[in-house]
Write a protein that holds these residues in place. Structure first.
Motif: not given
Length: 463
Positions: A337-340, A368-371
């Motif tokens: 998963n990923a977030n900034p 892309d990082m979603l949500e």
């Protein structure tokens, strides 16, 4: 699971009707998927895209002994024990809370915008050196998964480590009040779910709901360098608060950190003479390990015992996992998963690792990082802060949102010929990357799970 009698279940879920005379029968398992119900188990028909009541017959076929039922009692099946309730999800949660009080383990609740699964796994590993530990399996960290984790807990469990996920206000509150943790943890406040919560301050507020179920005289462990938490906590707290971080001003901090691709070593303020080692790289994993150390230390373990346990810790699949690639390349697989915040941390760690050869290159494959909602363009662009041409040779980007990162890199004069952008054609990205690959290249692959960049890892993996 310790067997429970039907009359116990009827009482703890406050059933509104119970027509069967089989109140002394027992069940020793619970399931909400009719295909996975063990023989003699309790089926919980939940209402989602499909009404789980439609699958009670299938659950009976697979051996279910009892079922919750929230539809018209006149429509209830006759060949299974039926426990009539107002709401099957609430009944599941009530049953889990009852079972938790029956077994009475120490409970560690962990939430955060990133790092909660790794921290959960590290914490469980550390505690397992002394206690019989059970932890959240997979992604069972929501209003359904958490009670199911409790109900699958063996009856000899001494410490239960629960991961708590969320996307909006009120969700952590529900989980915390259900689990009533002895120790509550927030790993970090990032940008995950900012699409729904609008600001990091709101994310912090939602995460702090984990304190709503914290037991009296419990312990709260959190990052001391996050002002959004400190400001909302206030003073005169009715629990013990432990700040962790990388600075000497924290209650628990790390020092003398040494990072290699295979492991990270450091010392802690809790036992400055004991060198700790974790088999993963990155400052963010030092932070996660500090939390695990603080939890285990709080529950009575010595740092010497914790050291041995953490040295053998294993990350869950697709998290900071080094994979042997084709043409003697090395792939750092972080595709779970990923977030900034997490993406910046991993890129920073990646660029700080020693190169495998004087001719090797570092390559980024990012998606892309979603949500991220209205903040998506800004947050994708912000990742450019961690990327420079001296450290990174090539950048491959996949997705419609991450075009903002491409544009930001071009603005900071990152060589255009070293940026490869694909809006959706993953196969072409793989083909181009294979053609570009040099011996001993190091490749970081990271994106939100939904982008499917594990396909890139598998395509480059040494067969």
């Amino acid at each position: 699971m310790r067997p429970l009698t039907i009359k116990e279940i009827v009482r703890c879920v406050r059933a509104i009707d119970y027509p069967s005379m089989q109140r002394d029968e027992t069940i020793d398992s619970v399931a909400f998927d009719s295909r996975e119900i063990p023989t003699g188990g309790l089926f919980v028909p939940l209402k989602g895209e499909r009404d789980g009541h439609e699958f009670v017959t299938d659950a009976i076929h697979h051996g279910a002994k009892a079922t919750f039922w929230a539809n018209d009692p006149n429509d209830a099946p006759r060949d299974i024990i039926v426990i009539q309730v107002d709401d099957t999800l609430q009944a599941l949660q009530d049953l889990a809370h009852y079972y938790l009080n029956l077994i009475q383990p120490k409970v560690v609740g962990i939430t955060g915008s990133a790092g909660k699964t790794t921290t959960k796994d590290m914490t469980a590993a550390a505690l397992s050196a002394t206690f019989h530990v059970y932890k959240t399996q997979g992604n069972y960290n929501n209003e359904i998964g958490l009670p199911m984790t409790i109900l699958t807990m063996p009856e000899d469990t001494k410490v239960l480590v629960l991961e708590m996920g969320m996307s909006d206000f009120g969700e952590i509150d529900t989980l915390s009040r259900l689990a009533t943790p002895d120790v509550a943890v927030i790993t970090m406040i990032g940008e995950s779910h900012i699409e729904y919560l609008v600001s990091r301050a709101n994310i912090a507020k939602a995460k702090l709901e984990i304190l709503n179920g914290l037991k009296e005289n419990g312990t709260f462990i959190y990052p001391g360098d996050e002002p959004l938490l400190s400001e909302q906590l206030g003073e005169d707290l009715p629990f013990t608060a432990i700040r962790v971080g990388l600075d000497e001003g924290e209650d628990v901090y790390a020092m003398s950190i040494n990072i290699t691709p295979e492991k990270t070593t450091f010392y802690t303020s809790m036992a400055p003479e004991v060198e700790m080692a974790i088999p993963v790289a990155g400052l963010h994993n030092v932070r996660n390990a500090l939390v695990a150390c603080a939890v285990a230390y709080t529950l009575g373990l010595s740092m010497e015992i914790i050291k041995e346990a953490l040295a053998g810790f294993h990350l869950s699949a697709n998290r900071m996992e080094w994979v042997a690639g084709m043409d003697h390349s090395s792939i750092l697989n972080d595709t779970y998963n990923a977030n900034p915040s997490a993406m910046k941390s991993v890129i920073t760690t990646f660029t700080q690792m020693p190169e495998s050869d004087m001719h090797s290159r570092r390559i980024l494959v990012l998606g892309d990082m979603l949500e991220l909602g209205d903040y998506s363009e800004e947050l994708h662009a912000s990742v450019s802060e961690t990327i420079d041409a001296e450290s990174i040779s090539q950048v491959y980007l996949l997705g419609t949102e991450i075009v903002a990162l491409r544009d930001a890199l071009l603005k900071k004069n990152f060589p255009a010929e070293h940026i490869h952008y694909y809006s959706s054609d993953k196969d072409q990205l793989i083909t181009d990357l294979k053609e570009d690959l040099h011996p001993d290249d190091q490749i970081l692959v990271k994106a939100s799970h939904g982008m499917g960049l594990i396909d890139v890892v598998n395509a480059l993996r040494l067969q």
